[in-house]
Design a protein around this motif. Structure first.
Motif, PDB file in Angstrom:
ATOM      1  N   SER A  70      79.932  56.155  55.026  1.00 55.29           N
ATOM      2  CA  SER A  70      79.062  56.819  53.022  1.00 55.29           C
ATOM      3  C   SER A  70      78.096  56.106  52.634  1.00 55.29           C
ATOM      4  O   SER A  70      77.820  55.307  54.016  1.00 55.29           O
ATOM      5  N   ARG A  71      77.680  56.346  51.992  1.00 54.37           N
ATOM      6  CA  ARG A  71      76.304  55.116  51.445  1.00 54.37           C
ATOM      7  C   ARG A  71      75.973  54.721  50.022  1.00 54.37           C
ATOM      8  O   ARG A  71      76.876  55.527  49.627  1.00 54.37           O
ATOM      9  N   ASP A  72      74.879  54.193  50.080  1.00 58.40           N
ATOM     10  CA  ASP A  72      75.201  53.407  48.223  1.00 58.40           C
ATOM     11  C   ASP A  72      73.962  53.106  48.094  1.00 58.40           C
ATOM     12  O   ASP A  72      73.307  52.716  48.577  1.00 58.40           O
ATOM     13  N   ASN A  73      73.482  54.736  47.185  1.00 60.65           N
ATOM     14  CA  ASN A  73      71.888  53.992  47.195  1.00 60.65           C
ATOM     15  C   ASN A  73      70.682  53.530  46.827  1.00 60.65           C
ATOM     16  O   ASN A  73      69.918  53.272  47.220  1.00 60.65           O
ATOM     17  N   ALA A  74      72.195  53.235  45.265  1.00 62.67           N
ATOM     18  CA  ALA A  74      71.203  51.909  44.813  1.00 62.67           C
ATOM     19  C   ALA A  74      71.346  50.768  45.457  1.00 62.67           C
ATOM     20  O   ALA A  74      70.484  49.796  44.857  1.00 62.67           O
ATOM     21  N   LYS A  75      71.651  50.481  46.241  1.00 64.15           N
ATOM     22  CA  LYS A  75      71.801  48.857  47.526  1.00 64.15           C
ATOM     23  C   LYS A  75      70.852  49.209  48.457  1.00 64.15           C
ATOM     24  O   LYS A  75      71.008  48.424  49.531  1.00 64.15           O
ATOM     25  N   ARG A  76      71.056  50.850  48.947  1.00 65.10           N
ATOM     26  CA  ARG A  76      70.287  51.545  49.834  1.00 65.10           C
ATOM     27  C   ARG A  76      71.134  50.766  51.847  1.00 65.10           C
ATOM     28  O   ARG A  76      70.867  50.013  51.939  1.00 65.10           O
ATOM     29  N   MET A  77      72.032  51.246  51.388  1.00 67.27           N
ATOM     30  CA  MET A  77      73.349  50.656  52.247  1.00 67.27           C
ATOM     31  C   MET A  77      73.828  52.277  52.833  1.00 67.27           C
ATOM     32  O   MET A  77      74.561  53.112  52.351  1.00 67.27           O
ATOM     33  N   VAL A  78      74.613  51.854  54.306  1.00 62.76           N
ATOM     34  CA  VAL A  78      74.878  53.306  54.666  1.00 62.76           C
ATOM     35  C   VAL A  78      76.387  52.078  55.714  1.00 62.76           C
ATOM     36  O   VAL A  78      76.142  51.486  56.291  1.00 62.76           O
ATOM     37  N   TYR A  79      76.993  53.101  55.210  1.00 58.46           N
ATOM     38  CA  TYR A  79      78.844  52.391  56.505  1.00 58.46           C
ATOM     39  C   TYR A  79      79.724  53.047  57.136  1.00 58.46           C
ATOM     40  O   TYR A  79      79.208  54.776  56.793  1.00 58.46           O
ATOM     41  N   LEU A  80      79.647  52.612  57.775  1.00 58.84           N
ATOM     42  CA  LEU A  80      80.910  52.994  58.487  1.00 58.84           C
ATOM     43  C   LEU A  80      82.208  52.710  59.007  1.00 58.84           C
ATOM     44  O   LEU A  80      82.042  51.338  59.758  1.00 58.84           O
TER      45      LEU A  80
END
Length: 116
Positions: A70-80
């Motif tokens: 998943s990703r959160d573009n506002a936070k500039r984060m990607v998760y697994l």
């Protein structure tokens, strides 16, 4: 220039869960195709999962139904999110950003060890 920093790795028992995070710098993060790769000792680095700027995902067969990218573009984060972990999931996990310009950036990796 984009910098990627992974975190969240560690030692977990078989059947356990971990969530990896990838923090990205750079204002154009939202346009990147993001991916997680992994490299086991003595083996080549292999693709695990990808997510496009629009949120479309793809997974290697061996992790389908167990891992979620998943990703959160506002936070500039990607998760697994990794569930039902197996010993064969043991590897260094890398975050990758790819742009339409052809530029590719890698993080430094985070170790995941699945063992009892």
């Amino acid at each position: 220039q984009v910098q990627l920093v992974e975190s969240g790795g560690g030692l977990v028992q078989p059947g356990g869960s971990l969530r990896l995070s990838c923090a990205a710098s750079g204002s154009i993060f939202s346009s990147a195709v993001m991916a997680w790769y992994r490299q086991a000792p003595g083996k080549q680095r292999n693709l695990v999962a990808t997510i496009t700027s629009g949120g479309s995902t793809n997974y290697v067969d061996s992790v389908k139904s167990r891992f979620t990218i998943s990703r959160d573009n506002a936070k500039r984060m990607v998760y697994l999110q990794m569930n039902s972990l197996k010993p064969e999931d043991t590897a260094v996990y890398y975050c990758k950003a790819a742009f339409v310009t052809g530029k590719v950036y890698w993080g430094q990796g985070t170790q995941v060890t699945v063992s009892s």
